[in-house]
Design an enzyme around this catalytic site. Sequence first.
Site, PDB file in Angstrom:
ATOM      1  N   HIS A  74      24.040   0.284 -16.207  1.00 15.36           N
ATOM      2  CA  HIS A  74      25.045   0.149 -15.146  1.00 15.36           C
ATOM      3  C   HIS A  74      26.215  -0.712 -15.613  1.00 15.36           C
ATOM      4  CE1 HIS A  74      22.396   1.908 -12.078  1.00 15.36           C
ATOM      5  NE2 HIS A  74      21.429   1.301 -12.741  1.00 15.36           N
ATOM      6  N   HIS A  87      25.147   6.871 -18.800  1.00 15.94           N
ATOM      7  CA  HIS A  87      24.149   6.101 -18.049  1.00 15.94           C
ATOM      8  C   HIS A  87      22.903   6.022 -18.928  1.00 15.94           C
ATOM      9  CE1 HIS A  87      22.092   4.413 -14.677  1.00 15.94           C
ATOM     10  NE2 HIS A  87      21.435   5.502 -14.323  1.00 15.94           N
ATOM     11  N   GLY A 105       0.792  -1.222   0.000  1.00 18.52           N
ATOM     12  CA  GLY A 105       0.000   0.000   0.000  1.00 18.52           C
ATOM     13  C   GLY A 105       0.821   1.268   0.000  1.00 18.52           C
ATOM     14  N   ASP A 147      25.442   6.766 -10.784  1.00 23.25           N
ATOM     15  CA  ASP A 147      25.190   5.604 -11.648  1.00 23.25           C
ATOM     16  C   ASP A 147      26.042   5.758 -12.892  1.00 23.25           C
ATOM     17  OD1 ASP A 147      23.377   4.656  -9.859  1.00 23.25           O
ATOM     18  OD2 ASP A 147      21.600   5.009 -11.074  1.00 23.25           O
ATOM     19  N   SER A 207      12.447   8.400 -19.081  1.00 18.54           N
ATOM     20  CA  SER A 207      13.603   9.293 -19.045  1.00 18.54           C
ATOM     21  C   SER A 207      14.722   8.804 -19.965  1.00 18.54           C
ATOM     22  CB  SER A 207      14.144   9.385 -17.618  1.00 18.54           C
ATOM     23  OG  SER A 207      14.489   8.095 -17.139  1.00 18.54           O
ATOM     24  N   HIS A 241      17.262  10.409 -12.445  1.00 14.51           N
ATOM     25  CA  HIS A 241      16.366   9.291 -12.156  1.00 14.51           C
ATOM     26  C   HIS A 241      15.702   9.450 -10.787  1.00 14.51           C
ATOM     27  CE1 HIS A 241      18.345   6.320 -15.204  1.00 14.51           C
ATOM     28  NE2 HIS A 241      17.258   6.872 -15.706  1.00 14.51           N
ATOM     29  N   ASP A 284      29.312   2.514  -8.041  1.00 15.65           N
ATOM     30  CA  ASP A 284      28.033   1.872  -8.400  1.00 15.65           C
ATOM     31  C   ASP A 284      28.197   0.350  -8.463  1.00 15.65           C
ATOM     32  OD1 ASP A 284      25.644   1.077  -9.576  1.00 15.65           O
ATOM     33  OD2 ASP A 284      25.971   2.147 -11.459  1.00 15.65           O
ATOM     34  N   HIS A 286      25.133   1.692  -3.945  1.00 12.34           N
ATOM     35  CA  HIS A 286      24.056   1.371  -4.889  1.00 12.34           C
ATOM     36  C   HIS A 286      23.937  -0.131  -5.112  1.00 12.34           C
ATOM     37  CE1 HIS A 286      24.661   5.567  -6.904  1.00 12.34           C
ATOM     38  NE2 HIS A 286      24.422   5.640  -5.624  1.00 12.34           N
ATOM     39  N   HIS A 336      22.275  12.608 -11.401  1.00 11.99           N
ATOM     40  CA  HIS A 336      21.456  12.508 -12.611  1.00 11.99           C
ATOM     41  C   HIS A 336      19.985  12.514 -12.209  1.00 11.99           C
ATOM     42  CE1 HIS A 336      21.910   8.331 -11.267  1.00 11.99           C
ATOM     43  NE2 HIS A 336      20.794   8.072 -11.898  1.00 11.99           N
TER      44      HIS A 336
END
Lengths: 574, 574
Positions: free
Chosen positions: B388, B161, B69, B183, B253, B96, B215, B410, B94
Site C-alpha cells: 500500500h 500492489h 469463533g 489497493d 497470493s 485478495h 486507498d 480502505h 484485484h
Amino acid sequence: MSAKATATEYHPVTPTSSAPPSPLADGGLRVVALGGIGEVGRNMTVFEHADRLLIVDCGVLFPEDDAPGVDLILPDFAAIENRLDDIDALVLTHGHEDHIGAVPFLLRLRPDLPVVGSKFTLALLAAKCREHRLDPVLVEVAEGQRSKHGAFELEFFAVNHSIPDALAVAIRTPAGVVLHTGDIKLDQLPLDNRLTDLAGFSRLGDEGVDLFLVDSTNAEVPGFVTPEREIGPVLDRVIGKATQRVIVACFASHVHRVQQVLDVAEAHGRKVCFVGRSMVRNMGIANDLGMLRVPDGLLVDLDEALAMPEHMVAFVSTGSQGEPLSALSRMARGEHKQIHIRAGDTVVLASSLIPGNETAVFGVVNGLVRLGANVVHQGHAKVHVSGHASAGELLYLYNAVRPSNVMPVHGEWRHLRANAELARLTGVPADRVVIAEDGVVVDLVDGIAAIAGRFEVGHVYVDGLSVGDVGESTLSDRLVLGEGGFIAITVAVEASTGRAVSSPTISGRGFSDDPKALDDVVPLVEMELARTEAEGITETHRIAQAVRRVVGRWVAETYRRRPMIVPNVLPVGS
Amino acid sequence: MSAKATATEYHPVTPTSSAPPSPLADGGLRVVALGGIGEVGRNMTVFEHADRLLIVDCGVLFPEDDAPGVDLILPDFAAIENRLDDIDALVLTHGHEDHIGAVPFLLRLRPDLPVVGSKFTLALLAAKCREHRLDPVLVEVAEGQRSKHGAFELEFFAVNHSIPDALAVAIRTPAGVVLHTGDIKLDQLPLDNRLTDLAGFSRLGDEGVDLFLVDSTNAEVPGFVTPEREIGPVLDRVIGKATQRVIVACFASHVHRVQQVLDVAEAHGRKVCFVGRSMVRNMGIANDLGMLRVPDGLLVDLDEALAMPEHMVAFVSTGSQGEPLSALSRMARGEHKQIHIRAGDTVVLASSLIPGNETAVFGVVNGLVRLGANVVHQGHAKVHVSGHASAGELLYLYNAVRPSNVMPVHGEWRHLRANAELARLTGVPADRVVIAEDGVVVDLVDGIAAIAGRFEVGHVYVDGLSVGDVGESTLSDRLVLGEGGFIAITVAVEASTGRAVSSPTISGRGFSDDPKALDDVVPLVEMELARTEAEGITETHRIAQAVRRVVGRWVAETYRRRPMIVPNVLPVGS
C-alpha cells in the site's frame, strides 16, 4: 567444550530434558527462575547457596488470549513452598508490577520475609501491601550500599530504567559473584542524572563476575535507546501549538515522563490534572519522596480542571494501553461523563505499545480520531522511548562486566537468543551462555554454570478473589465456550428405569441468534432416550454420554461448529 | 465553504447523524460503502446512477477478538438486497480475499451478475467459486481497456500492489468522473515492469476527476514503500549462507515475492517445494497464466523434498500470520509430522505482521527459535515491503489526479483522517474531503460530494456452514462465557405446585478447577426453592429468575467473578 565450532554451530546451552534437578554440589550456587524466562512478566529468580534461599523480584504477568478472564498470572511458588523458612530475603530491583506485583501473594505465605529495595520501590510496595492489608518487613537500601542477608552478601548499583530508583544487585557467596541487572538501560543523559553505574559494573568485572543475568527485552533491537530528555522538546511542540484540550496518557509509574509533561505544561501556562487512581497515587508518592518536582499551584483536581478554560489545563492520564475501563477508553467511546472529546482536541499517547495490546490501543486511537481529536503517538512522533537497553547498550554491559557465564533473563525465546548472541559476540564462549526457561535449574559450580534439571513450573492464575482455582482445565473450557458457546440438554428420567419423564429441554447460549436453530435436537434426543431406555440403561452418566454424542454429531454435520455439549440428566422419583 | 479557516480548523466532512438517506437528486451519483471504511477488510462500494447500481469489490473481513469463533465477516447486503436486479456489474480491482472473498455470497443472491476483472483476479475468483459450486459470469478486462455496463462506462488502469494484475477503475456517468484506486502503491521499479499508470491518472486528471476514492491503508506512514525488488538481494544473503533447511513463509497470493524466492533458490542450487493448499493452488494458477516464471525441474513435491539433502531444497509455505493450524505453526510447536525443525535451520517470514496477529506470529517465532532455528523477519531484515502506498506516494496520486472531491477508503479512522490531510495538503478544500463510514451515503451532485444520510449497516458473520445466524447476541454470550464460563443449576419441580422434586444439580464449566468450588450453591438454591414454593410461585421462568438471582449474587460476593448463570427448571408430573 571449547569454541572450536564454526560460526553456524555456535549455540548456547539450552534445556533438553525435563529431568528433576540433581542435588546441588557442595559450595555451589543454584539459580532457578520461577517466572520471567520465556515470557515478558512475572519476573522471579531464586538463588540457593548452603541450603539458604534468596529471591530477586516477585512480579505478575498480564494474561493474553490463552488465559481468558484471568486478571493476573503469578509465578508458581510450588518449588519453594516447603522451604519458605529457608528464604533469607526478597530483593526488589524496581517498582514495576512485573517485578513487585506478586509480593503480597508470597508474603501471605511468609509474612515476616524481609523485603529489600530502594526508597521508591518500597514506597510503591508499601502502598500495594496496604491494599492487601499486609504489613511487610522493609529493608531500604540504596546504590553503593552493601547488605548481608543470611548466606548472601549483596551490593547494589544504580541503574536507569523507565521508573526512578531502580537497582541492579550483585550477590556474593563462596560460590562466586553473580550480577543481576534487573530491568536496565544506559541513558547517558538521564533526566535525574542518576546514571546506570557502568563504572561500578567495571570494578565488579575487575573483581570477576562468575554469572551475569541480563535483561533481554530489547536485545533484538539494534543500536541505542534515545535519551528520555529528547521527548521534552517534542511534547513542547505538540502542547505548545494546542489551542484546546490536551490529554497526555502514559504509564502511572513513569515519573520522568510525567515530569516532562509538568515542565512543558507549566511553560505553556497550563495547569495539570492527574486522571486515574494509580496516576494520582504514584505521583503523590513521587512528590512526597522528592522525585517529582511539582511547582506550587500547578496541580488542580478534576473539578477545578473542568471549570477552567480548555487551553489552560493539561490532563495526565492512565489508559495508554487501551484498557477498556480506563478514563481514556471511555473518552474514546464518548462515554466519559465529564470529558467530552471534540474536534481539535489533542491526545498524546506518551507510551509504548505493549505487544498484544495493539487492537485495544488502536481502537482507542480510532475512537479519538473519529471524534476529531489530533492523536499523537510513537508511530508519528518521538513521544516514547523504551526503558530497556537495546543491543548497543547490552554490548557496553558485557564489555564492562566481562562475565565468565551468562544467563539471559526477562524475555521470550527470541529475546533470550538475541541476547545470548550479543554475549557471544563480546567473547563469552557459547557453552558458557545458558538459556534457561522458567523452572530450569542452573548450577554454578567451580566457576561453571550448567543446567542441572528442571522443576515443574506452572501458571498460577488470579481470577477475582481467588488464586489458583482457575487452572488449565477451566481455561480450556473457557476457550471452547468463547469460540462456540454451549448447547445444554436437560432431561428428567425415572431413576429406576431410565425412562424420560419429561420432554427434553434444549437451550443454547453463544450458539445462534436463530430461535429455531436447535428445533431439530429435541426429536433426536427423544429417539436416543428411547434407545437407551430400551437397552435398559439407567445410569445417568451413560445416558448423558449418549445424548452428548448424538447432539455433538448433529451439530458438527449441520453447522460444522463445535459448541460445548452439556447434558443434564436428572434422576427423579424412586 | 471556502478555505478561510485557520490551520487547526481544517476539518474534513464527517458523518454527524444517522438519518436515513435523502433521495438522490436527478442526474446525481450516489456512493455507499457497505464495508471497508472504518475497518481494514470486507471492501465493497456501491455506486448508483439513474436507478442502476455498480459494485466495486466484495471482500471479507477476518474477525478479531470482539467476534470470537467467527470464521469471516461479510459486508451487509441489506441495503441492496431488494435491488439485486438493478446491479449492472460487479467490478473486482484485484484478487485478495478482502476484495473478492464475499463474492460467492453475493452470487448466491444474484447468480447471473456479471463479474468484471483482470485475468489473474478472475482466475482466483473462478477457483473460489468452484469450491462454492458456483459458475459465475466472468468479464475479463485489462488495463487501458474500456467497458460499458448499463448506466456505467468503465476504464481500467494498471496499478501496482502485492498481487499481480491489479486495476484501478474510472467510472463515468453523466454525474461526473469517479476514480477508485482499489489497493495501490507506486513501486517505480516493479518486478513485472507493470507500473501504476500515473500517466493515465494524469490524463484523467486533465479531463477532470469529480470524485477520487483513495486507498488509506498506509496514509499514516511517511515517505515511500521500498521497491519489491530490493527484497531479492536480502533473500539471496539469507538463503545463500544457509547450510541446512530453509523455509520461507509468505502470503499465498504474493506471486512476485514467491518469484524472488524461486530465483534465489535456483541460484543457490536448491529445489523448491510449495507447502500449504492455497500456496500450491495460487502458484499453479500464476504459472498457468505466465505470471510466475518456474524453471523446468525446479519444483518438487513434499515427498521428493523430504527425500533430498536439506541444503538442496527450500520450502515456500503459508502460515506467515501465525495461523494455528498452518504447517509453519505445527513446525514451531514440534507437531509437524514430516518437517522437524532443528538447530541451525533457517526460517524467513517474508510477510507483513497484520495488526491483531502479533501474539500468534511471535508465538510461532518463539517456538522456532526455541527449537534452534534462525528466524529472519521484517523486524530485522528487509524481507517484506508493504503493498500500500505510503504518504509520499499518495501525494503523487493527488497531484496527478487533481480531484474536485476526495473520499478516503480502505482503512480505520486513523488512516482515513491521515489520508484526508494529505488531500488537503495538495490543495483539495477541506469541505470537499468526505470521510464516510460503512453505510454512509455520499452523493455527487453538480460536482459537489456531500453526505446525504446513512443506511444501517451491520456485520454479517459466517460461522461454519451458516451465514447470519450468529449475531451480536450470540457474540455477547460468547464473550461472557469465554471470560467466566457458566454455572448451570438444574432442578425438577412439580408442575402444579412448584415443589422441588429432586435436589438441585449444580455444574460449572469454565468456572473453576476446584471440584468443591460450587458446594455452597446447593443449600442456597434449596432455600430459595423453599421460598418460591412457599410464595406459591409455580411458573418455571419465575423460579429460574429467582435461582439466577441468588446464585449470581453469591458468586459475585464469594469470587468477584461474573460467569453466566444458567438455571434449568424442569416441570415434571401433572
